[in-house]
Each structure stands twice: as C-alpha cells, then as structure tokens.
Design an enzyme around this catalytic site. Structure first.
Site, mmCIF file in Angstrom:
data_model
loop_
_atom_site.group_PDB
_atom_site.id
_atom_site.type_symbol
_atom_site.label_atom_id
_atom_site.label_comp_id
_atom_site.label_asym_id
_atom_site.label_seq_id
_atom_site.Cartn_x
_atom_site.Cartn_y
_atom_site.Cartn_z
ATOM 1 C CD GLU A 286 6.850 5.230 -3.630
ATOM 2 O OE1 GLU A 286 8.013 5.651 -3.725
ATOM 3 O OE2 GLU A 286 6.450 4.190 -4.222
ATOM 4 C CG ASP B 42 1.125 2.884 -4.297
ATOM 5 O OD1 ASP B 42 1.563 3.157 -3.160
ATOM 6 O OD2 ASP B 42 1.594 3.392 -5.341
#
Length: 494
Positions: free
Chosen positions: A196, A131
C-alpha cells in the site's frame, strides 16, 4: 446635518437588523443530526485481554517494509511477508478453520466469511495493509522500531498506527466472534495489502482484479482513514470522527533545470540550485485557492451544531463568513489540507562538490488534489508559476490520479456506519469529509458505491505526527477500541 445623520442611521439599521436576524435564525436553527446508536455504548464489548497486546507486539516485530523500485534497499527481503502470513495462520486458528482463504500472488490473501444460509444482501469488506515504511534513523527511536515494545500503557513499533493496528484489530474481532458462535448475516470479506505504501498494485490491485473477475460487488468497503484528532484547533475542543467518503487525488511532478558549470570561485548571480529554490518558494507562496463547496461545505454544515459560540455562528452562516473562515482554516496545516490542494517539495538534488558550480538541479513535488480541482488544472497552475520565475525550468508529470467521486452521505449506509462509531464513542460527532492521503481503496472504486476511510482511535496531533516518523506507538486502550469497533461492525452491519 442632524437630519442626514438620522437618515443614515435609519438606513444602516434597515440593513443591519435583517442581517442580524438571518445570522441569529441560521445559528439557532442549526440542529445536530447525529444518530443515536442502536446498541448501548457499553453493551457487547470484547473484554480487555493482555493476550491481544502480546499478539499485536509480535505482529510489529516483522520487518514488512515496502520500498519503491527507485529506493530499493539492500536490506529489503520478502521473507518477513511470508513469515507474517504464517504468524497470522498460527495466531488465528478459528479464522483459518472457518473462513475461506484465497491466496493471490505470493503474499496477498482474500478472506471470505459466509453465513450458513446464503444471503441476498450485498457483502461488505474490511481492509488494512501489512507493509510499513522504513523506520529511518534508528538513533531517534526510544525503543527499536521492530521490537514491539510493550510498556504500561502503550505498544511501540513501526506499523503501530499505520496500519497493523487495524489489520490485527479486524482479525481479533472476527476470531472472537467465531469463538462466541456469532454468524454473519451476509458475506464479509477482509483483505490486507502488501504494498500500500508504494501504490498497492501487487497487493490490493490484484485482489480487486480477482473480485471483479468473479463478479463480487460490495455494499460497503471500510479501510484506514482519519483517526479522531484532539487539538487540531481551538474550536475543536473534542474529538470529531471524520469519515473519508472521498479521497484526494495525486499529482507527482519533477522540476528540472540545467546550467553551465564552472569553478565556484566565479559564480553567476544565481546557480541552478538557487534558481530552483526560487521556483519552489514561488509555488509555496502561490497555492491553489481554498474552496468551501461540495463535500467540504457538507462537512462544515454537519460540524456547525457540534461547536460552541462563536464558531457555531461562523459555520452556520457560510455565505457571510466564508472569507474569514478560509483565513482561519488556512492557519492550521491539518485543516488547510481538507479544503485545498496541497503542495510539498519532498526531494531536492543538485551539485556534486563544494567548489564546483552545479550543472543540474531537480526537485520532486508531491501534490494532493482537492475535489474542486483536477490534475490538469493543478499542472497548468504549477507550470505557469514556475515559468514566470524561470522559463528554463521544466515541469514533468510522473503520476496523476484524479480525486475520487462519492455518494451523497445522507443515506442509510452512512447512517448505520455512524451508529457503529457512536456505539464505541457515544459523545463523538460523525462527519463526512475528504481523506487527504491515499489508500488501497483506489483499486476497488468500481466494485462499490460506498468507500469509508476511517481509523477508530483518538489521537493528539503529537501522536499523529509519529505516523511515518519516529517513535510510532499506540495506547493499549486505543487498540482495544479498534477491536471493539470491528466487532460492532460485524454485529450491526455484518
């Protein structure tokens, strides 16, 4: 009178000369502890190949954006995460043919690369995350953030420095090793978070629970961390590899105040917004104290022999120079973050019209907690400062994570990891330190004693400032160094 003057000079030199002797002795006896790499720096390197840059460019085209629940955008879609996993499977056929892949949740994967003969050695694991943060205002980008633009020397795009460079570097290194028929001597795991940037609970959190359930304990976990930064301060005239063996904690606080409304033509001495502003300024003017102790002291001790005069003198005599050294460190935002708890006001709101007095004002504060502090200590400090400015302002805690504990870096695991870094960057000193941001490693702390946060590239402060900002990009040579770093980790530690 002349006799008193001579006596004063005599007693002065009685104290000064021994002190000078101690300073000179400490400075001269300060010797480098940097290891010599087991492999020559040019041996066993993966050769330059334009295909690596093309694949990396494709990885940057996927809009794998994480949004927090409160900031969820209508543009959010899970499709890019699905498509990205399909892209990985197509791009690294040898990995998916050779390595065991376990699907966890919809988009998380844990990869297990095992030797043909079972090994008694504890496994190691490499981590990165899929991400990325939103790109912000597109007009500030030289090239579109999800174009994966390749220029003569660089690859541009969101995720180029956080953290698809490490993700793709790991996979390129493993794919190359399998192609060269290189086999690990122990189990090597690798996994890639999907959220994250917003805490990692759905990705790394689930992977960690899976590993704990199956009794998987690691010797070493390697994740993103500090890059090697040039130009942080005058005395750091070359890159330094700071390996984050610990990680700062987090304290998220909300400040709120309510006030009577009314017409803006008849204002009080200070509106809710003005009162909140004074509290924020007071917090910025009264930071938590800086500390040179524990891991911070070890960092400076190991750094001292790598510096030139006069900074080597300062760092070799911390008992005498700590006050002056704190002053120097506090003048650099980058270095200041290593040695104290930091505070950043990231959001502020209040009011709804130009001619209406605000009845409400709020501020969101993000604090990164240094190892010498606890979240409770910092909360009490903030509350005390705010109450001294305006007792009507409330301070509410939204999230708290304590700083990580760590193992003494004087061990074989850190030594071997340092050798790997120096096999790629032979002239760079490797120093243990505290990572100032947060990573997915927080979910795995019960599974290993050794967590090392490090990104194997050299950046300038200007290029580092493109992370979570506009015009994020990575030099081609830096990306090749990442691939070779993970390849050396496989050879030397795997």
């Amino acid at each position: 009178m002349h006799r008193k003057y001579l006596l004063l000079r005599f007693f002065k030199w009685i104290f000064v000369l021994p002190l000078l002797g101690i300073i000179i002795y400490n400075t001269l006896s300060c010797k480098s502890t940097q290891p010599i790499p087991d492999h020559p720096s040019r041996d066993e390197r993966i050769p330059w190949n334009e295909e690596y840059f093309i694949r990396f460019s494709k990885a940057l085209k996927f809009k794998t954006i994480s949004y927090s629940s409160s900031d969820l955008s209508p543009e959010y879609s899970e499709v890019p995460f699905k498509d990205f996993n399909n892209f990985l499977e197509e791009s690294f056929p040898l990995i998916y043919k050779t390595v065991d892949v376990v699907k966890i949740g919809d988009y998380s994967r844990i990869y297990k690369w095992s030797p043909k003969k079972p090994s008694s050695r504890k496994p190691i694991m490499f981590m990165a995350h899929i991400d990325v943060v939103p790109p912000g205002d597109l007009k500030h980008w030289k090239y579109p953030p999800f174009s994966g633009k390749i220029t003569n020397d660089e690859i541009w795009g969101r995720g180029a420095l956080d953290d698809k460079h490490c993700l793709m570097g790991i996979l390129e290194a493993v794919e190359y090793a399998i192609k060269q028929k290189i086999e690990p001597t122990r189990d090597i795991y690798f996994t890639f978070g999907i959220d994250e940037e917003i805490g990692g609970d759905m990705g790394a959190g689930r992977v960690a629970k899976y590993m704990a359930k199956h009794g998987i304990n690691l010797e070493l976990l390697v994740d993103e961390g500090f890059a090697m930064i040039n130009g942080t301060h005058a005395y750091l005239n070359r890159p330094v590899a700071v390996v984050g063996i610990s990680e700062k904690g987090i304290l998220n606080l909300d400040l709120e105040i309510k006030a009577p409304g009314g017409h803006a033509s008849i204002p009080p001495p200070s509106t809710a917004i003005g009162r909140m502003s004074r509290a924020i300024v007071a917090l910025e003017d009264n930071p938590m104290p800086m500390s040179i102790s524990g891991l911070n002291k070890e960092l400076l001790r190991k750094l001292a022999p790598e510096l030139s005069w006069p900074y080597r003198v300062l760092l070799s005599n911390l008992k005498l120079s700590s006050y002056f050294l704190k002053y120097i460190l506090s003048k650099s935002p980058f270095l200041n973050a290593f040695f104290r708890t930091t505070l950043a006001t990231t959001l502020i709101s209040g009011g709804n019209a130009r001619n209406v007095l605000p009845t409400y004002a709020s501020a969101r504060i993000n604090m990164r907690i240094a190892p010498q502090d606890t979240t409770e200590m910092v909360y009490q400090h903030v509350n005390s400062v705010v109450q001294s400015v305006d007792p009507d302002i409330t301070v509410q805690c939204q999230k708290r994570v304590e700083p990580n504990s760590f193992k003494d870096p004087n061990n074989n695991v850190f030594l071997n990891f340092s050798k790997v870094i120096r096999s790629i960057y032979p002239d760079v000193p490797v120093i243990p330190g505290v990572f100032v941001a947060t990573t997915d490693t927080n979910h795995f702390l019960e599974l290993t004693d050794y967590v090392y946060r490090f990104t194997p590239i050299t950046l300038t402060l200007d290029s580092m400032n493109t992370i979570h900002n506009f015009n994020e990009r990575i030099p081609k040579q830096s990306y090749m160094n990442i691939i070779n770093f993970y390849f050396q980790l496989i050879i030397q530690m795997g």
